[in-house]
Enzyme design. Structure first.
Site, PDB file in Angstrom:
ATOM      1  N   ASP A 453      35.612  42.502  33.498  1.00 56.29           N
ATOM      2  CA  ASP A 453      34.409  43.310  33.695  1.00 56.29           C
ATOM      3  C   ASP A 453      33.221  42.516  33.174  1.00 56.29           C
ATOM      4  O   ASP A 453      33.118  42.255  31.969  1.00 56.29           O
ATOM      5  CB  ASP A 453      34.568  44.630  32.935  1.00 56.29           C
ATOM      6  CG  ASP A 453      33.431  45.608  33.200  1.00 56.29           C
ATOM      7  OD1 ASP A 453      32.343  45.165  33.609  1.00 56.29           O
ATOM      8  OD2 ASP A 453      33.633  46.816  32.979  1.00 56.29           O
ATOM      9  N   HIS A 454      32.318  42.134  34.068  1.00 52.85           N
ATOM     10  CA  HIS A 454      31.210  41.257  33.675  1.00 52.85           C
ATOM     11  C   HIS A 454      30.214  41.972  32.760  1.00 52.85           C
ATOM     12  O   HIS A 454      29.312  41.328  32.201  1.00 52.85           O
ATOM     13  CB  HIS A 454      30.493  40.743  34.925  1.00 52.85           C
ATOM     14  CG  HIS A 454      30.136  39.291  34.838  1.00 52.85           C
ATOM     15  ND1 HIS A 454      29.560  38.727  33.730  1.00 52.85           N
ATOM     16  CD2 HIS A 454      30.294  38.278  35.732  1.00 52.85           C
ATOM     17  CE1 HIS A 454      29.361  37.438  33.941  1.00 52.85           C
ATOM     18  NE2 HIS A 454      29.807  37.138  35.152  1.00 52.85           N
TER      19      HIS A 454
END
Length: 483
Positions: A453-454
């Protein structure tokens, strides 16, 4: 004097609202003891044997095998007390009559008629009372409101005994029959406040939402509910309904096999769809020389004692990497707009079963050694294949390890297991030419991929995590620094 007690489908935890009957374990007329399992049900999490809290004689069963029941719906009735052995309530089918099917929450547009009775039973439920039943007098059937046609009242004013009922504005939460109805409306961008429910006290039924969607499609594919207006009393006209249905399903070619998305498959579909919608994921990967790791495992197993599995060694590497890069052992609280970092590692691992893909969770994996991880992986895998995993063993993960190499696959870009923040994918270990110590050699090579998850970290952190995992695979002695 015998007393008949009704046993309802209990709350199975983890927010589950329904279950499918897999197998009845008792027949009508059987004598059951207190806490004896009477039915096996399948939820979106696992298969569970449900014990009955009463002891006595089973007088009726509700629901056939394969039927879905909401939490709180009747499962069976039990005659308890003196004289229970000879008890048979009026209208009960007895041992030769088979099971009596209880109405499901999603079928509330249909009426179930009890033989020998002039009344009609209509099943409905809410989150507070999912399985109540009401009696509708026979004259209502002749009033122009046909079974299942109450949906007409969802879009326009309702009709009772031929008289129109004006729609009233709704304040606060809209009353719906079940969370499934609310989800159906949400998925189709349908505002429930624009509907007038045809259920008791304006309760919105699934049939109401489905009619609104068909009507919207027939009027040009609008996703909002059609405006209130006059509608023919009684059932929806067959030609209009057929045209609406044809419009909705026009993109689906005829023929083929249709498989309902329910149970484990439905839960997986919902979770993966949510992950794709909510998580801005990215993937990085690297090839690693796993020759030394495979030699280390062979040496461990040659020394005697329990055999160490490869996935256990990879899990141990993951927990060591998460200790160095804790950002990836977290989740995003979207409401608070905060990243929540965990102080423990509950390691999930993907397991393929006959019932579909499940992700059992190894609790406190960071506190377990290779032997302990091997034993826990084996236990959870066996339970998954047998369908005996509890909801608690399928939830609460903070990071997932996906060994898709067992399918003969080299690489993948896995979908993050919502609400976690990252997943490590491991491909097959295969012999390849590799430059080792300056010379070309044949080595055992594996591809590692990290999907993350950036929002929780940038590429530098993700790359550092993956590089550390690869270093441990290539040189297992690196792990000694964290043991």
């Amino acid at each position: 004097m015998a007393q008949v007690l009704e046993f309802k489908l209990p709350d199975l935890g983890e927010g589950l609202t329904e279950a499918e009957i897999v197998r009845w374990m008792v027949e009508v007329g059987d004598v059951v003891a207190v806490d004896q399992p009477v039915v096996e049900v399948e939820t979106a999490k696992a298969m569970v044997e449900v014990p009955c809290p009463y002891g006595g004689v089973v007088t009726a069963r509700f629901g056939e095998e394969g039927a879905e029941l909401p939490v709180g719906a009747p499962l069976l009735t039990v005659a308890v007390g003196e004289g229970a052995d000879g008890h048979r309530p009026a209208g009960d089918p007895g041992t030769g009559g088979g099971a009596v099917r209880a109405p499901r929450a999603e079928e509330t547009g249909e009426e179930k008629t009890s033989e020998g009775s002039g009344n009609v039973l209509v099943g409905y439920g809410t989150s507070e009372a999912p399985a109540r039943r009401r009696r509708v007098r026979p004259e209502r059937r002749a009033s122009g409101v046909a079974p299942g046609a109450g949906a007409a009242g969802a879009v326009v004013s309702g009709r009772v005994n031929g008289r129109a009922r004006a729609a009233e504005p709704v304040d606060g939460p809209v009353p719906v029959i079940s969370p499934l109805v609310r989800r159906l409306a949400r998925q189709n961008d349908l505002d429930l406040r624009e509907l007038t429910g045809s259920g008791p006290d304006g309760l919105i039924l699934r049939a109401d939402v489905e009619y609104a969607l068909r009507a919207a499609a027939a009027q040009g594919g609008r996703t909002a509910a059609p405006e209130a207006g006059p509608h023919p009393a009684g059932p929806v006209r067959e030609d209009a309904a057929a045209a609406a249905v044809g419009t909705v399903s026009s993109t689906v070619p005829p023929g083929g096999v249709r498989t309902p998305l329910k149970g484990v498959r439905g839960a997986v579909a919902d979770k993966l769809s949510r992950s794709r919608r909510e998580i801005p994921d990215a993937t990085c990967w690297v090839d690693a020389d796993a020759t030394e790791l495979m030699r280390a495992r062979a040496a461990m197993n040659a020394a005697g004692g329990p055999k160490i599995s490869l996935v256990a060694l990879l899990a141990r590497i993951c927990t060591a990497a998460l200790a160095r890069f804790p950002e990836l052992n977290s989740t995003v609280d979207t409401q608070a707009r905060e990243v929540v970092q965990f102080d423990h590692v509950n390691l999930g691992f993907a397991a393929q079963t006959d019932r579909g893909l499940v992700v059992p969770v190894v609790r406190d994996a960071h506190r377990r050694d290779a032997e302990g991880l091997t034993a826990e992986f084996a236990r959870l895998t066996e339970a998954a294949r047998a369908g005996r995993l509890t909801p608690g063993e399928l939830t609460g993960g903070t990071f997932t390890l996906n060994n898709y190499g067992v399918f003969g696959v080299d690489g993948s870009t896995p979908i993050v297991n919502h609400p976690e923040a990252a997943m490590l994918g491991v491909g097959r270990i295969v012999l390849k030419p590799w430059v080792h110590e300056g010379e070309l050699a044949v080595r055992q090579v594996v591809q590692l991929s990290l999907t993350f998850d950036h929002r929780v970290c940038d590429g530098g952190t993700a790359g550092g995590f993956l590089r550390y995992v690869a270093d441990c695979v290539e040189q297992p002695a690196v792990l000694l620094r964290t043991l």
